[in-house]
Design an enzyme around this catalytic site. Structure first.
Site, PDB file in Angstrom:
ATOM      1  N   ASN A 152       0.813  -1.224   0.000  1.00  0.00           N
ATOM      2  CA  ASN A 152       0.000   0.000   0.000  1.00  0.00           C
ATOM      3  C   ASN A 152       0.845   1.273   0.000  1.00  0.00           C
ATOM      4  O   ASN A 152       0.370   2.332   0.391  1.00  0.00           O
ATOM      5  CB  ASN A 152      -0.996  -0.024   1.167  1.00  0.00           C
ATOM      6  CG  ASN A 152      -0.315  -0.288   2.494  1.00  0.00           C
ATOM      7  OD1 ASN A 152       0.912  -0.184   2.596  1.00  0.00           O
ATOM      8  ND2 ASN A 152      -1.085  -0.622   3.497  1.00  0.00           N
ATOM      9  N   ARG A 291       2.804   6.580  11.872  1.00  0.00           N
ATOM     10  CA  ARG A 291       2.154   6.045  13.061  1.00  0.00           C
ATOM     11  C   ARG A 291       1.917   7.192  14.029  1.00  0.00           C
ATOM     12  O   ARG A 291       2.804   8.033  14.234  1.00  0.00           O
ATOM     13  CB  ARG A 291       3.009   4.967  13.738  1.00  0.00           C
ATOM     14  CG  ARG A 291       2.996   3.606  13.051  1.00  0.00           C
ATOM     15  CD  ARG A 291       1.602   2.956  13.039  1.00  0.00           C
ATOM     16  NE  ARG A 291       1.565   1.705  12.294  1.00  0.00           N
ATOM     17  CZ  ARG A 291       1.108   1.577  11.043  1.00  0.00           C
ATOM     18  NH1 ARG A 291       0.634   2.613  10.381  1.00  0.00           N
ATOM     19  NH2 ARG A 291       1.093   0.408  10.450  1.00  0.00           N
ATOM     20  N   GLN A 320      -6.016   3.190  18.336  1.00  0.00           N
ATOM     21  CA  GLN A 320      -7.025   3.044  17.279  1.00  0.00           C
ATOM     22  C   GLN A 320      -8.009   1.945  17.642  1.00  0.00           C
ATOM     23  O   GLN A 320      -7.569   0.854  18.004  1.00  0.00           O
ATOM     24  CB  GLN A 320      -6.312   2.716  15.950  1.00  0.00           C
ATOM     25  CG  GLN A 320      -5.481   3.880  15.478  1.00  0.00           C
ATOM     26  CD  GLN A 320      -4.874   3.698  14.093  1.00  0.00           C
ATOM     27  OE1 GLN A 320      -4.169   4.549  13.631  1.00  0.00           O
ATOM     28  NE2 GLN A 320      -5.137   2.590  13.419  1.00  0.00           N
ATOM     29  N   HIS A 344      -7.860   6.006  10.064  1.00  0.00           N
ATOM     30  CA  HIS A 344      -6.741   5.307   9.419  1.00  0.00           C
ATOM     31  C   HIS A 344      -7.216   4.584   8.150  1.00  0.00           C
ATOM     32  O   HIS A 344      -7.758   3.483   8.218  1.00  0.00           O
ATOM     33  CB  HIS A 344      -6.162   4.292  10.417  1.00  0.00           C
ATOM     34  CG  HIS A 344      -4.866   3.696   9.977  1.00  0.00           C
ATOM     35  ND1 HIS A 344      -4.105   2.908  10.792  1.00  0.00           N
ATOM     36  CD2 HIS A 344      -4.182   3.775   8.807  1.00  0.00           C
ATOM     37  CE1 HIS A 344      -3.007   2.527  10.155  1.00  0.00           C
ATOM     38  NE2 HIS A 344      -3.042   3.031   8.940  1.00  0.00           N
TER      39      HIS A 344
HETATM   40  P1  NAI Z   1      10.274   1.127   4.624  1.00  0.00           P
HETATM   41  O1  NAI Z   1      10.803   0.082   5.527  1.00  0.00           O
HETATM   42  O2  NAI Z   1      10.375   0.940   3.152  1.00  0.00           O
HETATM   43  O3  NAI Z   1      10.942   2.534   4.964  1.00  0.00           O
HETATM   44  C1  NAI Z   1      11.095   3.009   6.263  1.00  0.00           C
HETATM   45  C2  NAI Z   1      12.276   3.973   6.272  1.00  0.00           C
HETATM   46  O4  NAI Z   1      12.323   4.607   7.549  1.00  0.00           O
HETATM   47  C3  NAI Z   1      13.619   3.265   6.079  1.00  0.00           C
HETATM   48  O5  NAI Z   1      14.343   3.913   5.073  1.00  0.00           O
HETATM   49  C4  NAI Z   1      14.279   3.385   7.444  1.00  0.00           C
HETATM   50  O6  NAI Z   1      15.696   3.481   7.379  1.00  0.00           O
HETATM   51  C5  NAI Z   1      13.673   4.685   7.937  1.00  0.00           C
HETATM   52  N1  NAI Z   1      13.784   4.854   9.383  1.00  0.00           N
HETATM   53  C6  NAI Z   1      13.648   3.936  10.374  1.00  0.00           C
HETATM   54  N2  NAI Z   1      13.870   4.486  11.559  1.00  0.00           N
HETATM   55  C7  NAI Z   1      14.154   5.795  11.331  1.00  0.00           C
HETATM   56  C8  NAI Z   1      14.477   6.887  12.170  1.00  0.00           C
HETATM   57  N3  NAI Z   1      14.618   6.743  13.499  1.00  0.00           N
HETATM   58  N4  NAI Z   1      14.698   8.087  11.602  1.00  0.00           N
HETATM   59  C9  NAI Z   1      14.627   8.244  10.258  1.00  0.00           C
HETATM   60  N5  NAI Z   1      14.334   7.243   9.410  1.00  0.00           N
HETATM   61  C10 NAI Z   1      14.097   6.036   9.950  1.00  0.00           C
HETATM   62  O7  NAI Z   1       8.746   1.307   5.069  1.00  0.00           O
HETATM   63  P2  NAI Z   1       7.547   1.958   4.244  1.00  0.00           P
HETATM   64  O8  NAI Z   1       6.897   0.932   3.394  1.00  0.00           O
HETATM   65  O9  NAI Z   1       8.031   3.210   3.618  1.00  0.00           O
HETATM   66  O10 NAI Z   1       6.533   2.281   5.422  1.00  0.00           O
HETATM   67  C11 NAI Z   1       6.895   3.173   6.461  1.00  0.00           C
HETATM   68  C12 NAI Z   1       5.838   3.171   7.535  1.00  0.00           C
HETATM   69  O11 NAI Z   1       4.649   3.776   7.057  1.00  0.00           O
HETATM   70  C13 NAI Z   1       5.377   1.797   8.004  1.00  0.00           C
HETATM   71  O12 NAI Z   1       6.267   1.219   8.927  1.00  0.00           O
HETATM   72  C14 NAI Z   1       4.040   2.100   8.610  1.00  0.00           C
HETATM   73  O13 NAI Z   1       4.197   2.456   9.964  1.00  0.00           O
HETATM   74  C15 NAI Z   1       3.560   3.305   7.819  1.00  0.00           C
HETATM   75  N6  NAI Z   1       2.435   2.947   6.933  1.00  0.00           N
HETATM   76  C16 NAI Z   1       1.231   3.568   7.118  1.00  0.00           C
HETATM   77  C17 NAI Z   1       0.136   3.214   6.356  1.00  0.00           C
HETATM   78  C18 NAI Z   1      -1.176   3.906   6.512  1.00  0.00           C
HETATM   79  O14 NAI Z   1      -2.189   3.392   6.055  1.00  0.00           O
HETATM   80  N7  NAI Z   1      -1.233   5.058   7.121  1.00  0.00           N
HETATM   81  C19 NAI Z   1       0.213   2.133   5.362  1.00  0.00           C
HETATM   82  C20 NAI Z   1       1.555   1.625   5.160  1.00  0.00           C
HETATM   83  C21 NAI Z   1       2.603   1.998   5.966  1.00  0.00           C
END
Ligand code: NAI
Length: 393
Positions: A152, A291, A320, A344
Site C-alpha cells: 500500500n 504512526r 485506534q 486510518h
Molecule cells: P520502509 O521500511 O520501506 O521505509 C522506512 C524507512 O524509515 C527506512 O528507510 C528506514 O531506514 C527509515 N527509518 C527507520 N527508523 C528511522 C528513524 N529513526 N529516523 C529516520 N528514518 C528512519 O517502510 P515503508 O513501506 O516506507 O513504510 C513506512 C511506515 O509507514 C510503516 O512502517 C508504517 O508504519 C507506515 N504505513 C502507514 C500506512 C497507513 O495506512 N497510514 C500504510 C503503510 C505503511
C-alpha cells in the site's frame, strides 16, 4: 538492504505476481500442518462490507481466504473484538498457530500475550507496519513476523501529497465554509499558499518516503530534504534531487512542510515532541501517515493551538480506534483551521486491499508449504530481525 532493494519497484508492479502466485499455487501439500488454528483480527465493515465485496480487509469479507483455508482443514477465527482478556482475540491467541492482523484495527500483541500464545509460530500483517506486535518479544520467542511489503505504499504516498496540499492551500476550512452557507474568500486566502517554492522534508525515505519525494518533483519545491539513518542510493537521490540532512533539529528547522514516513519503534516513539517542535520553522505544516505515536499527542495539539505548527494532517493515531475526545479530532490553529485528520485509511484503498489480501494469502501459502518467504516481507525471521527499518540494531 531489503528496504533499499524494494525502494524503486512499484507496489502496483508487484501485485500481479502476488495475485498469480496465489491463484496458481498447488493445493496439495498442507498435510505437514493439518488442522491449525488461524486467528485474524480485522475491522468490522458493517453494511459497507456487505455491499462492497472488495472491502477484503473486513471481518465480513475475511481477506477472501476462508473457503481456501477451511478446505485444507484449518480453523479460521475472524474477529474485531480485540481489547481486554475476554475479547475473542485474547481468548483465542492462547492456541492459535497463525495470527493475521491489520494496522487499521490493530490487535495489539503485547509481550504478555506472546507469553500466553503457546502455539504461535507466525504473525502476518495484512498491510505494512508491524509496530502493534511486540517485535522484541517475538524475536525472543522465535515467532516470525511478516508483512506485505510494498502493498500500500503508493496508496499512502498519494494520501501524503493530498494532505500536504490540503494544509498548504487551507482546503478544509474553505470546504466547511461552503457547507455552512458562507462565502468570505479573504478568510480562506489569508492562510492559503502555493506548494511551489516551499522546502519539503521527509523523516524516513524508504518505500513511502521515496515515493512522496518522487511525487513532489513536479511541484517545483524550493528544496526536497530527507532525514533517514540509511542514505538513499546516489542515483535515487539524484533522480528526485533530494538532499540528506543528518541532524534532526537542523532538518526540521529548514522545512516548511515535514512528512513522517518511518516505522514506529523504540527510536521513533515520541520523536516529534515538545522539544523538537521548538526547532520547527514557525508556522510549519506537519503530515504524519506513518504512526500516531511517532508524534506526541499533546505537544502537537499545543503547537497547533499556539501557531508554532500551522497545520497537522494524517490518518494514524496513538490508539485506534481513537477515543471520541481525542484532541487531534478537533484541534485547530489560531485561525480555526489546520486540521486534516481522518481515520486510518490511507493504506486501505480498495486497490490496496486487493494487494494486501493477495499478499497475505501468499505468505500463508509459503508457510503451509514450507517454502521460503519473499525476503522483503520478513520483519522478524526465524533467527531474529531481518529488516533494518525497525531500528538500527
Ligand atoms: P520502509 O521500511 O520501506 O521505509 C522506512 C524507512 O524509515 C527506512 O528507510 C528506514 O531506514 C527509515 N527509518 C527507520 N527508523 C528511522 C528513524 N529513526 N529516523 C529516520 N528514518 C528512519 O517502510 P515503508 O513501506 O516506507 O513504510 C513506512 C511506515 O509507514 C510503516 O512502517 C508504517 O508504519 C507506515 N504505513 C502507514 C500506512 C497507513 O495506512 N497510514 C500504510 C503503510 C505503511
Amino acid at each position: 538492504s531489503h528496504i533499499r532493494r524494494g525502494l524503486l519497484s512499484s507496489a502496483s508492479c508487484r501485485s500481479p505476481r502476488l495475485l498469480n502466485s496465489a491463484r496458481l499455487a498447488p493445493s496439495l501439500s498442507y498435510q505437514s500442518i493439518a488442522g491449525m488454528k488461524v486467528l485474524a483480527v480485522l475491522y468490522s465493515g458493517g453494511e459497507a462490507a456487505q455491499q462492497e465485496p472488495r472491502l477484503l480487509g473486513t471481518t465480513e469479507n475475511q481477506l477472501g481466504i476462508r473457503e481456501w483455508l477451511e478446505k485444507k482443514g484449518h480453523e479460521f477465527i475472524v474477529t474485531d473484538d480485540k481489547e481486554g482478556p475476554n475479547s475473542v482475540f485474547q481468548k483465542n491467541i492462547v492456541d492459535a498457530e497463525v495470527l493475521i492482523t491489520t494496522p487499521f484495527h490493530p490487535g495489539y500483541l503485547t509481550r504478555d500475550l506472546i507469553d500466553k500464545a503457546k502455539n504461535l509460530k507466525i504473525c502476518i500483517t495484512a498491510g505494512v507496519g508491524s509496530d502493534h506486535i511486540d517485535l522484541n518479544a517475538a524475536v525472543e520467542k522465535g515467532i516470525e513476523v511478516l508483512e506485505v511489503s510494498g502493498s500500500n505504499v503508493v496508496s499512502v504516498a498519494e494520501h501524503v501529497i493530498m494532505s500536504i496540499l490540503l494544509l498548504v492551500r487551507n482546503f478544509v476550512p474553505a470546504h466547511e465554509m461552503i457547507e455552512r452557507g458562507d462565502w468570505q474568500v479573504s478568510e480562506i486566502a489569508r492562510a492559503a499558499y502555493d506548494l511551489e517554492g516551499k522546502v519539503v522534508g521527509t523523516i524516513g525515505a524508504g518505500r513511502i518516503g521515496y515515493r512522496v519525494l518522487q511525487r513532489l518533483v513536479p511541484f517545483n519545491c524550493k528544496e526536497l530534504l530527507y532525514y533517514d539513518y540509511a542514505a538513499l542510493p546516489e542515483e535515487a537521490a539524484k533522480a528526485v534531487n533530494a538532499r540528506r540532512i543528518e541532524d534532526l533539529k537542523e532538518f526540521v528547522s529548514k522545512c516548511d512542510v515535514v512528512t513522517v514516513n518511518c516505522p514506529l519503534h523504540e527510536g521513533t516513539r515520541g520523536l516529534v515532541n515538545e522539544e523538537l517542535l521548538k526547532h520547527f520553522k514557525k508556522g510549519a505544516w506537519l503530515v504524519n501517515t506513518a504512526r500516531g505515536a511517532i508524534c506526541d499527542k499533546d505537544a502537537v495539539a499545543a503547537a497547533l493551538k499556539s501557531g508554532q505548527l500551522f497545520g497537522y494532517s494524517g490518518d494514524v493515531w496513538n490508539v485506534q480506534p481513537a477515543p471520541k475526545d481525542h484532541p487531534w479530532r478537533t484541534m485547530k490553529n489560531p485561525l480555526g483551521g489546520g486540521n486534516g485528520m481522518v481515520p486510518h485509511y490511507s493504506g486501505t484503498t480498495l486497490d490496496a486491499q486487493a494487494r494486501y489480501a493477495a499478499g497475505t494469502k501468499s505468505i500463508l501459502e509459503n508457510y503451509l508449504e514450507n517454502k521460503p518467504q519473499e525476503p522483503q516481507n520478513i520483519i522478524v525471521g526465524k533467527k531474529g530481525y531481518e529488516t533494518k527499518a525497525y531500528g538500527q540494531r
